[in-house]
Design a protein around this motif. Structure first.
Motif, PDB file in Angstrom:
ATOM      1  N   PHE A 130      -1.123  -0.984  -4.712  1.00 27.82           N
ATOM      2  CA  PHE A 130      -2.309  -1.143  -4.976  1.00 27.82           C
ATOM      3  C   PHE A 130      -3.204  -0.130  -5.705  1.00 27.82           C
ATOM      4  CE2 PHE A 130      -2.186  -3.346  -0.567  1.00 27.82           C
ATOM      5  CZ  PHE A 130      -2.088  -4.526  -1.188  1.00 27.82           C
ATOM      6  N   ASP A 131      -2.586   0.825  -6.260  1.00 29.03           N
ATOM      7  CA  ASP A 131      -3.050   2.035  -7.150  1.00 29.03           C
ATOM      8  C   ASP A 131      -3.362   1.665  -8.409  1.00 29.03           C
ATOM      9  OD1 ASP A 131      -2.666   3.319  -4.597  1.00 29.03           O
ATOM     10  OD2 ASP A 131      -0.981   4.443  -5.182  1.00 29.03           O
ATOM     11  N   ARG A 148       0.973  -1.227   0.013  1.00 33.78           N
ATOM     12  CA  ARG A 148      -0.068  -0.055  -0.099  1.00 33.78           C
ATOM     13  C   ARG A 148       0.982   1.160  -0.061  1.00 33.78           C
ATOM     14  NH1 ARG A 148      -3.085  -1.298   4.037  1.00 33.78           N
ATOM     15  NH2 ARG A 148      -4.917  -1.873   2.678  1.00 33.78           N
TER      16      ARG A 148
END
Length: 325
Positions: free
Chosen positions: A121-122, A116
């Motif tokens: 996770f983007d 993260r």
């Protein structure tokens, strides 16, 4: 998130002074620009390295027990040509901070927190975890509770033996460390410290300078000399719990999400019978790929072959919809 950018990597500090016969491909890989820094996880600073373009599909690389993320330091640059790659030191190992204890759930939190904090996770594509040995145990733990966050896991030579073989393997063995409160020994100079460095399980390596590289980054200079980077308390981790070790095949089969296994065909911790055992546990559609001539430390034995196998699995997964994640 504390970040320091190194562009390009300084080979004078990356390679040990006694590294001999360094191949051109290794110098080129270690010269690839990377970002490095620390991210917080549960009150502990976790050291990470990052390569590649964040717009590319994300990968998270995890090392084995008592090792450090630089075991992927010369592998990641080959993957970074087409992926956004992050590797990190588990707490209590490498250059990460230390804790009072290292339970599995805390380890699993580190996986999620690093992913993260570094932006994995983007991306519209979920990150794939590539984990060696003990890192595979940690990755499976993280996947059990957070499989929906990840695009899959490639487990690299995690110890998996049938229960009867496992009992035989540990039957006459000594514990890794009998007194976890005893600090690491301080050696008077780097040469005497390096002389104590061994791979576990012991094995030769095909590129001697890779052994030098791993030893160099396993040690740190302290008052009075040199000592190991790892925290002795890591020996109290959950990994040695016999019930989990005995169920490793079932755990792999039952863990949700895409999975693949890569192993050295000459490894003593995973072999053809291990593959058969995992299939019998129910993982009938999972790729299991052996690398000829490689032992447990795949990246030291056959680094180019290892990269090629990883690239192949990743290319296939990214060409298919992730229906079971």
């Amino acid at each position: 998130m504390n970040t320091v950018v190194t562009t390009p990597t300084d080979l004078a500090t990356e390679l040990p002074p006694d590294a001999a016969d360094v191949p051109t491909w290794l110098e080129s890989a270690l010269s690839v620009p990377r970002e490095e820094g620390w991210v917080p996880s549960g009150g502990c600073d976790i050291r990470y390295f990052r390569w590649g373009n964040p717009e590319n599909p994300p990968l998270l690389l995890m090392h084995g027990f008592l090792a450090h993320s630089r075991c992927f330091g010369f592998i990641a640059p080959f993957l970074a040509q087409h992926y956004h790659v992050v590797a990190f030191d588990l707490s209590g190992m490498g250059d990460s901070g230390v804790r009072d204890n290292y339970p599995d759930d805390v380890r699993a939190d580190e996986v999620v927190d690093v992913a993260r904090s570094t932006g994995l996770f983007d991306h519209s594509i979920k990150p794939i975890v590539i984990a060696h040995s003990y890192g595979g145990h940690v990755a499976l733990t993280a996947m059990q509770d957070n499989h929906a966050l990840f695009g899959g896991v490639i487990i690299c030579d995690l110890m998996v033996l049938r229960p009867e073989r496992l009992k035989e393997h540990f039957g006459s063995g000594k514990p890794l460390r009998s007194d976890t409160s005893r600090p690491n020994r301080v050696y008077p100079d780097y040469e005497s410290a390096k002389a104590r460095f061994v791979l576990s399980p012991p094995q030769p390596v095909s590129v001697p300078s890779l052994f030098d590289y791993m030893a160099y980054h396993s040690l740190k200079q302290v008052e009075g000399g040199w000592t190991w980077k790892f925290d002795t308390s890591v020996f109290q981790s959950d990994f040695g719990q016999s019930d989990r070790m005995m169920r490793q095949g079932q755990i792999i089969a039952e863990t949700q999400g895409r999975k693949a296994i890569v192993y050295g065909e000459d490894s003593v911790l995973f072999d053809d019978d291990s593959a058969d055992y995992i299939r019998e546990c129910g993982a009938v559609d999972m790729p299991i790929v052996g690398i000829p001539g490689a032992r447990h430390h795949l990246m030291l034995d056959e680094p180019i072959a290892f990269v090629s196998v990883l690239r192949t699995i990743l290319a296939q997964w990214n060409a298919e919809p992730s229906s079971n994640v």
